[in-house]
Design a protein around this motif. Structure first.
Motif, mmCIF file in Angstrom:
data_model
loop_
_atom_site.group_PDB
_atom_site.id
_atom_site.type_symbol
_atom_site.label_atom_id
_atom_site.label_comp_id
_atom_site.label_asym_id
_atom_site.label_seq_id
_atom_site.Cartn_x
_atom_site.Cartn_y
_atom_site.Cartn_z
ATOM 1 N N TRP A 265 0.813 -1.211 0.000
ATOM 2 C CA TRP A 265 0.000 0.000 0.000
ATOM 3 C C TRP A 265 0.853 1.272 0.000
ATOM 4 O O TRP A 265 0.426 2.298 -0.490
ATOM 5 C CB TRP A 265 -0.932 0.014 1.220
ATOM 6 N N HIS A 266 2.040 1.180 0.620
ATOM 7 C CA HIS A 266 2.879 2.379 0.742
ATOM 8 C C HIS A 266 4.322 2.109 0.313
ATOM 9 O O HIS A 266 5.258 2.256 1.102
ATOM 10 C CB HIS A 266 2.843 2.911 2.173
ATOM 11 N N PRO A 267 4.518 1.755 -0.956
ATOM 12 C CA PRO A 267 5.892 1.563 -1.443
ATOM 13 C C PRO A 267 6.693 2.856 -1.429
ATOM 14 O O PRO A 267 7.921 2.826 -1.560
ATOM 15 C CB PRO A 267 5.686 1.037 -2.871
ATOM 16 N N ASN A 268 6.018 3.998 -1.281
ATOM 17 C CA ASN A 268 6.710 5.280 -1.198
ATOM 18 C C ASN A 268 7.648 5.352 0.002
ATOM 19 O O ASN A 268 8.666 6.055 -0.033
ATOM 20 C CB ASN A 268 5.696 6.433 -1.111
ATOM 21 N N MET A 269 7.361 4.620 1.059
ATOM 22 C CA MET A 269 8.217 4.666 2.252
ATOM 23 C C MET A 269 8.720 3.287 2.668
ATOM 24 O O MET A 269 9.756 3.177 3.323
ATOM 25 C CB MET A 269 7.462 5.311 3.427
ATOM 26 N N TRP A 270 8.022 2.233 2.282
ATOM 27 C CA TRP A 270 8.378 0.885 2.740
ATOM 28 C C TRP A 270 9.646 0.371 2.073
ATOM 29 O O TRP A 270 9.795 0.449 0.857
ATOM 30 C CB TRP A 270 7.238 -0.082 2.457
ATOM 31 N N ARG A 271 10.543 -0.171 2.883
ATOM 32 C CA ARG A 271 11.677 -0.945 2.409
ATOM 33 C C ARG A 271 11.809 -2.125 3.359
ATOM 34 O O ARG A 271 11.825 -1.947 4.583
ATOM 35 C CB ARG A 271 12.978 -0.126 2.419
ATOM 36 N N ASP A 272 11.916 -3.327 2.816
ATOM 37 C CA ASP A 272 11.964 -4.520 3.669
ATOM 38 C C ASP A 272 13.047 -4.411 4.730
ATOM 39 O O ASP A 272 12.822 -4.757 5.901
ATOM 40 C CB ASP A 272 12.211 -5.767 2.824
ATOM 41 N N ASP A 273 14.221 -3.928 4.339
ATOM 42 C CA ASP A 273 15.334 -3.889 5.274
ATOM 43 C C ASP A 273 15.293 -2.698 6.222
ATOM 44 O O ASP A 273 16.181 -2.523 7.057
ATOM 45 C CB ASP A 273 16.677 -3.926 4.531
ATOM 46 N N GLU A 274 14.239 -1.872 6.129
ATOM 47 C CA GLU A 274 14.099 -0.728 7.028
ATOM 48 C C GLU A 274 13.079 -0.990 8.140
ATOM 49 O O GLU A 274 12.950 -0.198 9.067
ATOM 50 C CB GLU A 274 13.678 0.510 6.241
ATOM 51 N N VAL A 275 12.340 -2.091 8.027
ATOM 52 C CA VAL A 275 11.304 -2.387 9.022
ATOM 53 C C VAL A 275 11.951 -2.724 10.372
ATOM 54 O O VAL A 275 12.823 -3.586 10.452
ATOM 55 C CB VAL A 275 10.421 -3.562 8.558
ATOM 56 N N ALA A 276 11.509 -2.043 11.419
ATOM 57 C CA ALA A 276 11.961 -2.355 12.773
ATOM 58 C C ALA A 276 10.919 -3.193 13.506
ATOM 59 O O ALA A 276 11.235 -4.226 14.092
ATOM 60 C CB ALA A 276 12.249 -1.069 13.549
ATOM 61 N N VAL A 277 9.670 -2.773 13.465
ATOM 62 C CA VAL A 277 8.569 -3.484 14.132
ATOM 63 C C VAL A 277 7.489 -3.757 13.100
ATOM 64 O O VAL A 277 6.873 -2.831 12.575
ATOM 65 C CB VAL A 277 7.991 -2.655 15.295
ATOM 66 N N LEU A 278 7.268 -5.021 12.795
ATOM 67 C CA LEU A 278 6.248 -5.410 11.820
ATOM 68 C C LEU A 278 4.970 -5.781 12.549
ATOM 69 O O LEU A 278 4.977 -6.595 13.475
ATOM 70 C CB LEU A 278 6.740 -6.592 10.981
ATOM 71 N N HIS A 279 3.868 -5.176 12.129
ATOM 72 C CA HIS A 279 2.567 -5.373 12.767
ATOM 73 C C HIS A 279 1.733 -6.320 11.912
ATOM 74 O O HIS A 279 1.313 -5.968 10.814
ATOM 75 C CB HIS A 279 1.861 -4.027 12.916
ATOM 76 N N TYR A 280 1.479 -7.522 12.440
ATOM 77 C CA TYR A 280 0.722 -8.537 11.702
ATOM 78 C C TYR A 280 -0.767 -8.357 11.962
ATOM 79 O O TYR A 280 -1.382 -9.092 12.753
ATOM 80 C CB TYR A 280 1.191 -9.934 12.109
ATOM 81 N N ILE A 281 -1.341 -7.392 11.273
ATOM 82 C CA ILE A 281 -2.751 -7.086 11.426
ATOM 83 C C ILE A 281 -3.612 -8.153 10.741
ATOM 84 O O ILE A 281 -3.144 -8.923 9.929
ATOM 85 C CB ILE A 281 -3.056 -5.687 10.854
ATOM 86 N N VAL A 282 -4.855 -8.185 11.071
ATOM 87 C CA VAL A 282 -5.856 -9.166 10.615
ATOM 88 C C VAL A 282 -5.430 -10.579 11.005
ATOM 89 O O VAL A 282 -5.052 -10.837 12.136
ATOM 90 C CB VAL A 282 -6.126 -9.087 9.099
ATOM 91 N N ASP A 283 -5.443 -11.511 10.075
ATOM 92 C CA ASP A 283 -5.106 -12.892 10.404
ATOM 93 C C ASP A 283 -3.624 -12.973 10.776
ATOM 94 O O ASP A 283 -2.770 -12.366 10.142
ATOM 95 C CB ASP A 283 -5.440 -13.836 9.256
ATOM 96 N N LYS A 284 -3.346 -13.762 11.804
ATOM 97 C CA LYS A 284 -2.003 -13.826 12.366
ATOM 98 C C LYS A 284 -1.178 -14.910 11.671
ATOM 99 O O LYS A 284 -1.698 -15.969 11.307
ATOM 100 C CB LYS A 284 -2.078 -14.103 13.871
ATOM 101 N N PRO A 285 0.114 -14.695 11.514
ATOM 102 C CA PRO A 285 0.927 -15.661 10.768
ATOM 103 C C PRO A 285 0.990 -17.031 11.425
ATOM 104 O O PRO A 285 1.121 -18.045 10.727
ATOM 105 C CB PRO A 285 2.304 -14.993 10.713
ATOM 106 N N TRP A 286 0.897 -17.068 12.761
ATOM 107 C CA TRP A 286 0.980 -18.364 13.432
ATOM 108 C C TRP A 286 -0.301 -19.182 13.268
ATOM 109 O O TRP A 286 -0.342 -20.349 13.632
ATOM 110 C CB TRP A 286 1.291 -18.182 14.916
ATOM 111 N N ALA A 287 -1.339 -18.589 12.686
ATOM 112 C CA ALA A 287 -2.613 -19.289 12.535
ATOM 113 C C ALA A 287 -2.659 -20.210 11.330
ATOM 114 O O ALA A 287 -3.529 -21.072 11.241
ATOM 115 C CB ALA A 287 -3.759 -18.270 12.446
ATOM 116 N N ALA A 288 -1.750 -20.036 10.384
ATOM 117 C CA ALA A 288 -1.764 -20.870 9.171
ATOM 118 C C ALA A 288 -0.372 -20.901 8.561
ATOM 119 O O ALA A 288 0.372 -19.914 8.627
ATOM 120 C CB ALA A 288 -2.766 -20.326 8.156
ATOM 121 N N ARG A 289 -0.023 -22.023 7.988
ATOM 122 C CA ARG A 289 1.251 -22.140 7.288
ATOM 123 C C ARG A 289 1.194 -21.380 5.966
ATOM 124 O O ARG A 289 0.123 -21.200 5.390
ATOM 125 C CB ARG A 289 1.582 -23.613 7.034
ATOM 126 N N VAL A 290 2.333 -20.946 5.496
ATOM 127 C CA VAL A 290 2.412 -20.226 4.232
ATOM 128 C C VAL A 290 2.275 -21.211 3.079
ATOM 129 O O VAL A 290 2.946 -22.246 3.053
ATOM 130 C CB VAL A 290 3.746 -19.459 4.125
#
Length: 444
Positions: A265-290
């Motif tokens: 949604w915001h590639p204008n500011m997002w960089r993978d290697d700049e993330v300090a705290v990632l917020h897993y909103i909505v469904d949680k990653p531990w709820a299902a395997r990728v």
């Protein structure tokens, strides 16, 4: 005590809240990754003994031997029972837990040491780089200590509504989103009163200077506000804190509360290697395997767009599992396993509660936008319920425990028994022991 005396005798810390075992895996990985990237900064885990199972609490104690955890039991903070259960504005009964988040303002010291600065992090977050250089800065400290010192630092809500949800007001467009105007990863959104959306914060991350005065300011407002007014809030902790701290907060870097949807949604500011705290909103990653698509793309999330960020969580979980196995933490691993998706892809009631089923409740409010228009278009952030894809902070609710197929509308509400706050509108999760006492009256 002067500011310099306080700073010389105290320390900085992070805090989170656990009220249900279904978030145990998230809290464990939050603690583990924080200890990796900021090992000297403790994580104070507030938890409610009434609704956390003993094995879950034991798991937190076991993890504290390896991560910098300080356990801090608290009572639930609840509104008194209403004579008419339908008069509250919360999307579902499960959101009643979010009031307990205000207990963090009662934490003034731990282990006989004063806390200089405390930063709350939601339990559905994970650390990818040390967030302290973006949070515990001299500039932020000066702001928090300024004026009457009743201030917060936080990130803005997101109101882009790129999914074009029908419930959203016309003002919810990218041009009115504070993050749209951030031109690089180093940019920080401006707090402004106009448009209103640029003056509202996301309370997944917020920092403050603990004090008895600030505690009384926040909880005194809670105590003095009529319960009928508090019941109107759709997502209690965030709506309430936005009211209390209107004009009293300063923006933090997006890195400290990077909603996973911002990756696209915001590639204008997002960089993978700049993330300090990632917020897993909505469904949680531990709820299902990728999963994997026929073309080889990673698939996760209720729309399938979050395969990459969810895989980051599972990579960290696998690393954590290997390390705890080497320490013979058998019981800890067994308990964590109960609240993570199975390797064979099988589902469970506990995981559905924080997985894709969390999205279902948006269907309960099909006519809300029309109602808002007929009542003069009141502020969406404080009056109108959100879909699960976009809550008041532009994210998704933090305690999504709805079960797929449940109907909690006034015409088809499924009842799981009577709780202290009225009918229980969700099936209890594994290990939960009721909903705890109403904690309304207190001494400030």
């Amino acid at each position: 005590m002067s500011s310099s005396e306080r700073d010389s005798n105290g320390f900085n810390a992070y805090a989170t809240l656990l009220t249900r075992p279904s978030y145990l895996a998230g809290a464990l990985l939050l603690a583990y990754t924080l200890s990796q990237h900021s090992p000297e900064t403790p994580l104070i885990i507030l938890y409610t003994p009434e609704t956390m199972s003993e094995p879950s609490i034991d798991a937190l104690r076991a993890e504290s031997k390896h991560s910098n955890i300080i356990l801090y039991p608290v009572d639930h903070l609840r509104l008194p029972t209403s004579d008419n259960d339908s008069d509250h504005g919360m999307v579902a009964e499960r959101f009643i837990d979010t009031w307990t988040k205000l207990r963090v303002f009662e934490v003034l010291e731990v282990q006989n040491k004063k806390i200089d600065h405390l930063c709350f992090l939601d339990a559905d977050m994970m650390i990818f780089k040390d967030p302290s250089p973006y949070i515990f800065t001299k500039e932020n400290s000066a702001y928090l200590a300024g004026g009457d010192a009743k201030r917060l630092c936080a990130t803005h809500i997101c109101v882009c509504n790129l999914d074009h949800d029908s419930w959203a007001p016309k003002s919810w467009v990218p041009s009115n989103c504070a993050h749209t105007h951030v031109k690089s990863p180093d940019g920080i959104a401006e707090v402004k009163s106009e448009p209103e959306t640029m003056g509202e914060m996301n309370t997944g991350t917020f920092a403050f200077r603990p004090s008895s005065e600030l505690r009384s300011f926040v909880l005194g407002k809670f105590e003095s506000t009529a319960p009928r007014e508090l019941r109107k809030l759709k997502f209690p902790d965030q709506d309430f804190l936005n009211i209390v701290f209107q004009g009293r907060w300063q923006a933090l870097s997006w890195r400290t509360n990077a909603l996973k949807t911002w990756r696209y949604w915001h590639p204008n500011m997002w960089r993978d290697d700049e993330v300090a705290v990632l917020h897993y909103i909505v469904d949680k990653p531990w709820a299902a395997r990728v999963g994997t698509s026929p073309s080889g793309d990673k698939i996760a999330g209720y729309k399938g767009d979050d395969g990459e960020t969810h895989s980051w969580w599972w990579n960290a979980f696998n690393k954590w599992t290997a390390e705890r196995s080497s320490k013979n933490e058998t019981e800890l691993l067994e308990t964590a396993k109960q609240f993570t998706a199975r390797e064979d892809g099988g589902d469970s009631e506990e995981m559905r509660a924080v997985g894709g089923g969390a999205q279902d409740y948006a269907k309960k409010w099909p006519k809300q936008q029309d109602q808002d228009q007929s009542t003069g278009g009141e502020s969406q952030a404080k009056q109108a319920p959100k879909s699960d894809h976009q809550r008041d902070d532009g994210s998704h609710p933090q305690n999504e425990d709805a079960t797929p197929g449940e109907d909690h509308s006034s015409s088809g509400k499924q009842d799981y028994g009577q709780g202290p706050n009225g009918p229980i509108l969700r099936k209890p999760m594994l290990g939960e022991r009721g909903h705890g006492p109403v904690a309304r009256q207190r001494h400030l």
